[in-house]
Each structure stands twice: as C-alpha cells, then as structure tokens.
Design a protein around this motif. Structure first.
Motif, PDB file in Angstrom:
ATOM      1  N   SER A 136       0.810  -1.216   0.000  1.00 29.31           N
ATOM      2  CA  SER A 136       0.000   0.000   0.000  1.00 29.31           C
ATOM      3  C   SER A 136       0.843   1.265   0.000  1.00 29.31           C
ATOM      4  CB  SER A 136      -0.969   0.005   1.190  1.00 29.31           C
ATOM      5  OG  SER A 136      -0.261  -0.075   2.409  1.00 29.31           O
ATOM      6  N   ASP A 137       2.005   1.255   0.672  1.00 28.89           N
ATOM      7  CA  ASP A 137       2.873   2.431   0.649  1.00 28.89           C
ATOM      8  C   ASP A 137       3.302   2.726  -0.783  1.00 28.89           C
ATOM      9  OD1 ASP A 137       2.582   2.254   3.371  1.00 28.89           O
ATOM     10  OD2 ASP A 137       4.710   1.963   3.811  1.00 28.89           O
ATOM     11  N   TRP A 138       3.775   1.688  -1.470  1.00 27.29           N
ATOM     12  CA  TRP A 138       4.178   1.850  -2.871  1.00 27.29           C
ATOM     13  C   TRP A 138       2.999   2.283  -3.729  1.00 27.29           C
ATOM     14  CZ3 TRP A 138       1.805  -1.318  -6.514  1.00 27.29           C
ATOM     15  CH2 TRP A 138       2.199  -1.083  -7.833  1.00 27.29           C
ATOM     16  N   TYR A 139       1.844   1.651  -3.534  1.00 27.15           N
ATOM     17  CA  TYR A 139       0.671   1.934  -4.366  1.00 27.15           C
ATOM     18  C   TYR A 139       0.232   3.388  -4.231  1.00 27.15           C
ATOM     19  CZ  TYR A 139      -4.026   1.410  -6.321  1.00 27.15           C
ATOM     20  OH  TYR A 139      -5.162   1.561  -7.078  1.00 27.15           O
ATOM     21  N   GLN A 140       0.150   3.884  -3.004  1.00 29.64           N
ATOM     22  CA  GLN A 140      -0.288   5.260  -2.802  1.00 29.64           C
ATOM     23  C   GLN A 140       0.757   6.253  -3.305  1.00 29.64           C
ATOM     24  OE1 GLN A 140      -3.329   6.036  -1.996  1.00 29.64           O
ATOM     25  NE2 GLN A 140      -3.915   3.918  -1.566  1.00 29.64           N
ATOM     26  N   ASP A 141       2.028   5.911  -3.194  1.00 29.79           N
ATOM     27  CA  ASP A 141       3.082   6.779  -3.713  1.00 29.79           C
ATOM     28  C   ASP A 141       3.059   6.797  -5.243  1.00 29.79           C
ATOM     29  OD1 ASP A 141       5.602   8.378  -3.315  1.00 29.79           O
ATOM     30  OD2 ASP A 141       6.444   6.702  -4.453  1.00 29.79           O
ATOM     31  N   GLU A 142       2.828   5.640  -5.837  1.00 33.92           N
ATOM     32  CA  GLU A 142       2.839   5.514  -7.305  1.00 33.92           C
ATOM     33  C   GLU A 142       1.613   6.154  -7.939  1.00 33.92           C
ATOM     34  OE1 GLU A 142       4.304   3.993 -11.069  1.00 33.92           O
ATOM     35  OE2 GLU A 142       5.250   4.208  -9.089  1.00 33.92           O
ATOM     36  N   HIS A 143       0.432   5.961  -7.334  1.00 30.90           N
ATOM     37  CA  HIS A 143      -0.820   6.369  -7.978  1.00 30.90           C
ATOM     38  C   HIS A 143      -1.570   7.480  -7.246  1.00 30.90           C
ATOM     39  CE1 HIS A 143      -0.314   3.039 -10.687  1.00 30.90           C
ATOM     40  NE2 HIS A 143      -0.383   2.149  -9.720  1.00 30.90           N
ATOM     41  N   GLY A 144      -1.044   7.905  -6.096  1.00 31.43           N
ATOM     42  CA  GLY A 144      -1.776   8.868  -5.281  1.00 31.43           C
ATOM     43  C   GLY A 144      -2.105  10.168  -5.990  1.00 31.43           C
ATOM     44  N   GLU A 145      -1.159  10.684  -6.790  1.00 33.32           N
ATOM     45  CA  GLU A 145      -1.412  11.953  -7.478  1.00 33.32           C
ATOM     46  C   GLU A 145      -2.552  11.814  -8.480  1.00 33.32           C
ATOM     47  OE1 GLU A 145       0.904  15.287 -10.257  1.00 33.32           O
ATOM     48  OE2 GLU A 145       1.992  13.545  -9.467  1.00 33.32           O
ATOM     49  N   PHE A 146      -2.560  10.707  -9.239  1.00 36.89           N
ATOM     50  CA  PHE A 146      -3.622  10.473 -10.222  1.00 36.89           C
ATOM     51  C   PHE A 146      -4.962  10.240  -9.524  1.00 36.89           C
ATOM     52  CE2 PHE A 146      -5.097   7.600 -13.940  1.00 36.89           C
ATOM     53  CZ  PHE A 146      -5.710   8.676 -14.575  1.00 36.89           C
ATOM     54  N   LEU A 147      -4.939   9.488  -8.429  1.00 31.78           N
ATOM     55  CA  LEU A 147      -6.165   9.223  -7.693  1.00 31.78           C
ATOM     56  C   LEU A 147      -6.721  10.499  -7.067  1.00 31.78           C
ATOM     57  CD1 LEU A 147      -5.112   5.936  -5.849  1.00 31.78           C
ATOM     58  CD2 LEU A 147      -6.828   6.118  -7.663  1.00 31.78           C
ATOM     59  N   GLY A 148      -5.818  11.339  -6.543  1.00 30.75           N
ATOM     60  CA  GLY A 148      -6.254  12.522  -5.801  1.00 30.75           C
ATOM     61  C   GLY A 148      -6.640  12.130  -4.384  1.00 30.75           C
ATOM     62  N   ASP A 149      -6.590  13.070  -3.472  1.00 28.21           N
ATOM     63  CA  ASP A 149      -6.935  12.771  -2.081  1.00 28.21           C
ATOM     64  C   ASP A 149      -8.439  12.683  -1.862  1.00 28.21           C
ATOM     65  OD1 ASP A 149      -4.297  12.668  -1.288  1.00 28.21           O
ATOM     66  OD2 ASP A 149      -4.233  14.772  -0.667  1.00 28.21           O
ATOM     67  N   ALA A 150      -9.200  13.387  -2.698  1.00 26.24           N
ATOM     68  CA  ALA A 150     -10.662  13.411  -2.532  1.00 26.24           C
ATOM     69  C   ALA A 150     -11.320  13.484  -3.906  1.00 26.24           C
ATOM     70  CB  ALA A 150     -11.077  14.594  -1.672  1.00 26.24           C
ATOM     71  N   ARG A 151     -10.988  12.491  -4.733  1.00 26.32           N
ATOM     72  CA  ARG A 151     -11.571  12.389  -6.063  1.00 26.32           C
ATOM     73  C   ARG A 151     -12.173  10.994  -6.220  1.00 26.32           C
ATOM     74  NH1 ARG A 151      -9.505  15.574 -10.097  1.00 26.32           N
ATOM     75  NH2 ARG A 151     -11.404  14.964 -11.213  1.00 26.32           N
TER      76      ARG A 151
END
Length: 273
Positions: free
Chosen positions: A34-49
């Motif tokens: 999950s650390d890797w996943y959120q670092d890798e995709h967090g910007e695309f996902l957005g914090d509240a999107r």
C-alpha cells in the motif's frame, strides 16, 4: 486498481486458489504494497476524487451513482478512501471498508493531512459484511474487493442484502477481455494469449508455492449471472474509452496504444428492486 508488483514475475501462474488462500495472500500483499501503491498512484487518484479507472473517468462527470447528497453510501474495498472523501464532500453519509489495515492507515493519514473530520472506516471482508440489512442507499467500488475474492457471487449477495430497495450498486473492475491479453501496454499486448473462458485466477507465489497475490477472473456473462442471482438489475455497462489526450499514466498494461483498441475497464451499474 491494483496491479501485481514486478519482483515476483518468475513465480506467476494460473491455478485454483480458494477463499482462505485468497484472503490471506491479498491481505498480506496490500498491507505490504500500500505504501508503494499510494506513492505511485496517489497523485492520479487525488486525495478526494472519485476515479472509476485508469482511463481517467471521474464520478464528477460520469454521475453513475445518481444523487448522493443525504444518502447513506458504502464504499466496498476503499483503499485509502479517496472516493469516500469525495462522496462526503458531496453531502453523502459515508462508511468505507477494506481488507487491508495498511490501506486504512493511509486513509486516516490523508484525513489528518487535509485536516478534515475522519471518515468512518471499517476493516472487513467483502464476502461477510458487518452491516445490517437494508442499511445503505448506495454501494460503490472502484477496482476494490470484487476481483480479490474467490467467491465474488457472495459479494453481490452481501451488497444486495445491505442495500435498501431501489438502492444502487456500481462497481468497476478490470474488463474481462483483458484477461486474454499479456500484461503489456506495447505491441506485445495486442495479441490474444489466453482463453477468455479460462477462469483460473492469476496467482503470484513464492518459491514454496505459497500464494502472495491472487486476482480472480469472471466473464461478462458470469458477472451478469452473479448480479441477477443476488436480486440486482443491470441498468448499464460502461466501458470507458482511453482519452486521446492522456498519456500512459497508470503503467503496466494500461496504455493509449491498447486503450484505443480494446476496453480496459468495465463498470456495472445495478439496482436492487
């Protein structure tokens, strides 16, 4: 929207994997990745999107859930609960759950970073929901839970159980046709390699044959039968097209080259009658 990590490719196979093996492997994998996943995709996902898939379709535009303000909404397999955070901002009364404790810790981290009221988070298995009958108006999932359980029909039954009559269940999964193709966004990913009807799950395992990641395949027909058997009505099947102006932002087998030829995501829009 998980994808397998590259460091175990030599131990990839297609074989049967039951309920307990699947749960054990995926909880451990998501806690570790999950650390890797959120670092890798967090910007695309957005914090509240609310992102439905790698094609960049957001609920702001799609409106597949209908009106959410004042409705009680359950997010199934929420990850870091980016979708739930968006729903809360729209006025929904949200509960989010995930199998992975580490993913839920990331959800809490984002709440604290944004200095916002903490979301209601639950650690749970999607096949045995700890919620009362007819307690939600809407349930949703963007690549969460459904592909990561051995018995996805039980997920459909459980979601139908907790939905009120007229409630909507909308979920996005990898499009079943992708299972025919190699996990390659280039030319090599444009040839059919596997049978669409081969329902054996994709399994990553260690040198001792112990599963470390499991993802299950169902055909479109399988999904429809699961839904109707649970008392749900299919209202729409959305297959987002890959935008011409978007680069290969997700990685793996997701690419503009392949996206303009075959669907990558299937979104099932259903209702409990």
């Amino acid at each position: 929207m998980g994808e397998a990590s590259g460091d175990r490719r030599e131990f990839v196979t297609r074989r049967q994997a039951g309920d307990s093996e699947t749960v054990r492997a995926n909880r451990r994998w998501w806690d570790g990745a999950s650390d890797w996943y959120q670092d890798e995709h967090g910007e695309f996902l957005g914090d509240a999107r609310f992102l439905w898939g790698p094609e960049g379709l957001y609920e702001d535009d799609a409106r597949l859930l209908g009106a959410v303000s004042g409705r009680r909404v359950l997010e199934v397999g929420c990850g870091a609960a980016q979708c739930s955070r968006w729903l809360a901002k729209q006025g929904a009364d949200v509960v989010a759950f995930d199998l992975s404790w580490r993913q839920l810790q990331h959800a809490r981290r984002i709440d604290e970073t944004l200095n916002e009221p903490p979301l209601r988070l639950v650690q749970a298995d999607a096949t045995v929901l700890p919620f009362a009958d007819e307690s939600f108006d809407i349930a949703c999932s963007a690549f969460g839970a459904v592909p990561f359980v051995a018995d996805s029909a039980s997920v459909m039954r459980e979601v139908a159980r907790v939905l009120r009559p007229g409630g909507r269940w909308v979920f996005a999964v990898t499009h079943p046709f992708r299972w025919c193709l190699p996990d390659d966004g280039g030319e090599g990913g444009l040839r059919i390699r596997d049978s669409y009807f081969d329902r054996r799950p994709y399994v990553e395992q260690d040198e001792d044959g112990v599963a470390t990641y499991v993802e299950h395949h169902r055909t479109l027909g399988d999904r429809v039968r699961e839904l109707t058997a649970a008392g749900l009505v299919l209202l729409d099947l959305v297959e987002p097209e890959y935008p011409e102006d978007m680069d290969d932002r997700w990685g793996g087998g997701w690419s503009k080259l392949r996206g303009r030829l075959v669907p990558g995501t299937a979104i099932f829009v259903t209702e409990k009658r």
